[in-house]
Design an enzyme around this catalytic site. Sequence first.
Site, PDB file in Angstrom:
ATOM      1  N   ASN A  73       5.889  27.280 -13.767  1.00  0.00           N
ATOM      2  CA  ASN A  73       7.087  26.384 -13.869  1.00  0.00           C
ATOM      3  C   ASN A  73       6.923  25.351 -14.477  1.00  0.00           C
ATOM      4  O   ASN A  73       6.310  24.360 -14.055  1.00  0.00           O
ATOM      5  CB  ASN A  73       7.471  26.346 -12.571  1.00  0.00           C
ATOM      6  CG  ASN A  73       9.139  25.136 -12.487  1.00  0.00           C
ATOM      7  OD1 ASN A  73       9.712  25.188 -13.554  1.00  0.00           O
ATOM      8  ND2 ASN A  73       9.096  24.663 -11.230  1.00  0.00           N
ATOM      9  N   TRP A  74       7.191  25.251 -15.895  1.00  0.00           N
ATOM     10  CA  TRP A  74       7.143  24.243 -16.793  1.00  0.00           C
ATOM     11  C   TRP A  74       8.106  23.116 -16.483  1.00  0.00           C
ATOM     12  O   TRP A  74       7.904  22.107 -17.212  1.00  0.00           O
ATOM     13  CB  TRP A  74       7.363  24.696 -18.297  1.00  0.00           C
ATOM     14  CG  TRP A  74       6.014  25.649 -18.550  1.00  0.00           C
ATOM     15  CD1 TRP A  74       4.939  25.712 -17.900  1.00  0.00           C
ATOM     16  CD2 TRP A  74       5.744  26.180 -20.013  1.00  0.00           C
ATOM     17  NE1 TRP A  74       4.120  26.648 -18.624  1.00  0.00           N
ATOM     18  CE2 TRP A  74       4.644  26.790 -19.978  1.00  0.00           C
ATOM     19  CE3 TRP A  74       6.674  26.366 -21.084  1.00  0.00           C
ATOM     20  CZ2 TRP A  74       3.988  27.809 -20.919  1.00  0.00           C
ATOM     21  CZ3 TRP A  74       6.189  27.144 -22.257  1.00  0.00           C
ATOM     22  CH2 TRP A  74       5.001  27.486 -22.184  1.00  0.00           C
ATOM     23  N   LYS A  75       8.972  23.103 -15.462  1.00  0.00           N
ATOM     24  CA  LYS A  75       9.855  22.189 -15.389  1.00  0.00           C
ATOM     25  C   LYS A  75      10.614  21.474 -16.888  1.00  0.00           C
ATOM     26  O   LYS A  75      10.769  22.135 -17.726  1.00  0.00           O
ATOM     27  CB  LYS A  75       9.465  21.030 -14.571  1.00  0.00           C
ATOM     28  CG  LYS A  75       8.560  21.589 -13.363  1.00  0.00           C
ATOM     29  CD  LYS A  75       8.255  20.593 -12.207  1.00  0.00           C
ATOM     30  CE  LYS A  75       7.069  21.207 -11.318  1.00  0.00           C
ATOM     31  NZ  LYS A  75       7.202  20.393  -9.931  1.00  0.00           N
ATOM     32  N   HIS A  88      14.668  25.700  -6.063  1.00  0.00           N
ATOM     33  CA  HIS A  88      13.725  24.732  -6.232  1.00  0.00           C
ATOM     34  C   HIS A  88      13.998  23.273  -5.454  1.00  0.00           C
ATOM     35  O   HIS A  88      15.053  22.963  -5.747  1.00  0.00           O
ATOM     36  CB  HIS A  88      13.343  24.622  -7.961  1.00  0.00           C
ATOM     37  CG  HIS A  88      11.918  23.926  -7.738  1.00  0.00           C
ATOM     38  ND1 HIS A  88      11.622  22.579  -7.712  1.00  0.00           N
ATOM     39  CD2 HIS A  88      10.539  24.482  -8.170  1.00  0.00           C
ATOM     40  CE1 HIS A  88      10.356  22.330  -7.710  1.00  0.00           C
ATOM     41  NE2 HIS A  88       9.754  23.323  -8.173  1.00  0.00           N
ATOM     42  N   GLU A 100      13.241  20.474  -6.289  1.00  0.00           N
ATOM     43  CA  GLU A 100      13.642  19.525  -7.138  1.00  0.00           C
ATOM     44  C   GLU A 100      15.337  19.438  -7.294  1.00  0.00           C
ATOM     45  O   GLU A 100      15.878  18.647  -7.542  1.00  0.00           O
ATOM     46  CB  GLU A 100      12.864  19.429  -8.507  1.00  0.00           C
ATOM     47  CG  GLU A 100      11.555  18.991  -8.148  1.00  0.00           C
ATOM     48  CD  GLU A 100      10.410  19.334  -8.949  1.00  0.00           C
ATOM     49  OE1 GLU A 100      10.788  19.978 -10.243  1.00  0.00           O
ATOM     50  OE2 GLU A 100       9.053  19.120  -8.839  1.00  0.00           O
ATOM     51  N   GLU A 141       7.216  26.673  -0.647  1.00  0.00           N
ATOM     52  CA  GLU A 141       6.772  25.216  -1.317  1.00  0.00           C
ATOM     53  C   GLU A 141       6.870  24.012  -0.404  1.00  0.00           C
ATOM     54  O   GLU A 141       7.992  23.586  -0.549  1.00  0.00           O
ATOM     55  CB  GLU A 141       7.606  25.198  -2.673  1.00  0.00           C
ATOM     56  CG  GLU A 141       7.055  26.192  -3.889  1.00  0.00           C
ATOM     57  CD  GLU A 141       7.352  25.926  -5.245  1.00  0.00           C
ATOM     58  OE1 GLU A 141       6.296  26.000  -5.932  1.00  0.00           O
ATOM     59  OE2 GLU A 141       8.523  25.143  -5.473  1.00  0.00           O
ATOM     60  N   GLY A 155       3.750  18.573  -6.944  1.00  0.00           N
ATOM     61  CA  GLY A 155       3.447  17.380  -7.821  1.00  0.00           C
ATOM     62  C   GLY A 155       2.660  16.271  -7.023  1.00  0.00           C
ATOM     63  O   GLY A 155       2.534  14.933  -7.607  1.00  0.00           O
ATOM     64  N   SER A 195       1.255  21.871  -5.670  1.00  0.00           N
ATOM     65  CA  SER A 195      -0.100  21.252  -6.475  1.00  0.00           C
ATOM     66  C   SER A 195      -1.116  22.230  -6.261  1.00  0.00           C
ATOM     67  O   SER A 195      -2.492  22.255  -6.212  1.00  0.00           O
ATOM     68  CB  SER A 195      -0.482  19.997  -5.470  1.00  0.00           C
ATOM     69  OG  SER A 195       0.427  18.932  -5.558  1.00  0.00           O
ATOM     70  N   GLY A 246       3.344  24.177 -10.939  1.00  0.00           N
ATOM     71  CA  GLY A 246       3.880  23.260 -11.803  1.00  0.00           C
ATOM     72  C   GLY A 246       2.872  22.784 -12.777  1.00  0.00           C
ATOM     73  O   GLY A 246       2.823  23.159 -13.704  1.00  0.00           O
ATOM     74  N   GLY A 247       2.430  21.564 -12.453  1.00  0.00           N
ATOM     75  CA  GLY A 247       1.723  20.706 -13.286  1.00  0.00           C
ATOM     76  C   GLY A 247       0.437  21.609 -13.979  1.00  0.00           C
ATOM     77  O   GLY A 247       0.441  21.336 -15.171  1.00  0.00           O
TER      78      GLY A 247
HETATM   79  C1  PEP Z   1       6.710  23.685  -8.655  1.00  0.00           C
HETATM   80  O1  PEP Z   1       7.124  23.320  -9.409  1.00  0.00           O
HETATM   81  O2  PEP Z   1       7.246  24.545  -8.138  1.00  0.00           O
HETATM   82  C2  PEP Z   1       5.171  23.097  -8.121  1.00  0.00           C
HETATM   83  C3  PEP Z   1       4.829  23.686  -7.202  1.00  0.00           C
HETATM   84  O3  PEP Z   1       4.759  22.087  -8.681  1.00  0.00           O
HETATM   85  P1  PEP Z   1       3.470  21.362  -8.765  1.00  0.00           P
HETATM   86  O4  PEP Z   1       2.375  22.630  -8.912  1.00  0.00           O
HETATM   87  O5  PEP Z   1       3.207  20.630  -9.925  1.00  0.00           O
HETATM   88  O6  PEP Z   1       3.236  20.717  -7.178  1.00  0.00           O
END
Ligand code: PEP
Length: 264
Positions: free
Chosen positions: A12-14, A96, A98, A171, A177, A217, A238-239
Amino acid sequence: MGVMRPVIITANWKMNTSPADAGPLAADIAKATDVAGVTRIICPPYVALAPVKDALAGTDVAVGAQNVHAEAKGAYTGEISASMLAGLVSWCIVGHSERRRDQFESDALIGAKIVRLVEAGISPMLCCGEQLDEREAGSAVETVQAQVRAALDVVMASGQGLPSDLVIAYEPVWAIGTGRTASGADAAEMADAIRATVAGIAGAEFAEAMPVLYGGSVTADSFGEFINEPAIDGALIGGASLKPDQMAGIAATAAEAAAGRAGA
Ligand code: PEP
């Protein structure tokens, strides 16, 4: 032997990358993660979907969107419908945290998005997860089960039934994040609770066949703790998903797990 679920890693590049740099990054990640037995999905921003799709042509890496509108079409300035995504993506993330936080998305709205995706032939990846205070108060399982039930009740009410390609990503909000992760055991307990809820809606066989991913994370170092849990079938990342070397490590661990499961 129980049902064999796929092992899935989803990037997930957000709100990162541009139309110019997303294609080369996707190609790098495809190369770095080219392992056997793992389903790979990359979800770039909308504006990078076409270049990423082009860059991934000839690979088996799937393209996903990060969101979709809950209505099929109409006067919704700036929004993107499921039928617009059809042909560009085979997957779409919905719910999600966010978006729940920033766009105040409700479980019912998220359920309506799944309905639109099914109509368009796009596989839905439904996100759920508790806040830190809910985990600390001991109500994490109840919270997540309520999220899943409320969204999927909308799908059932549409008369569609649950899509056979449904994936749920657990999640915990406090792990996204932040560099903090849930424990593998807590994530597995939640995956069992999610399947129990889905079994109540669509039957035990459906729930047993449905992949549940962990997100929050995840890195190449932490992924093993999750995929070594039989109830967890992969990760939403994500990251770390913007870094080909991280994705390479995650894919290598995923491939080992897939081989182990196939031989089990
Ligand atoms: C996500 O975007 O779904 C996520 C889990 O981000 P991160 O891995 O950065 O926590």
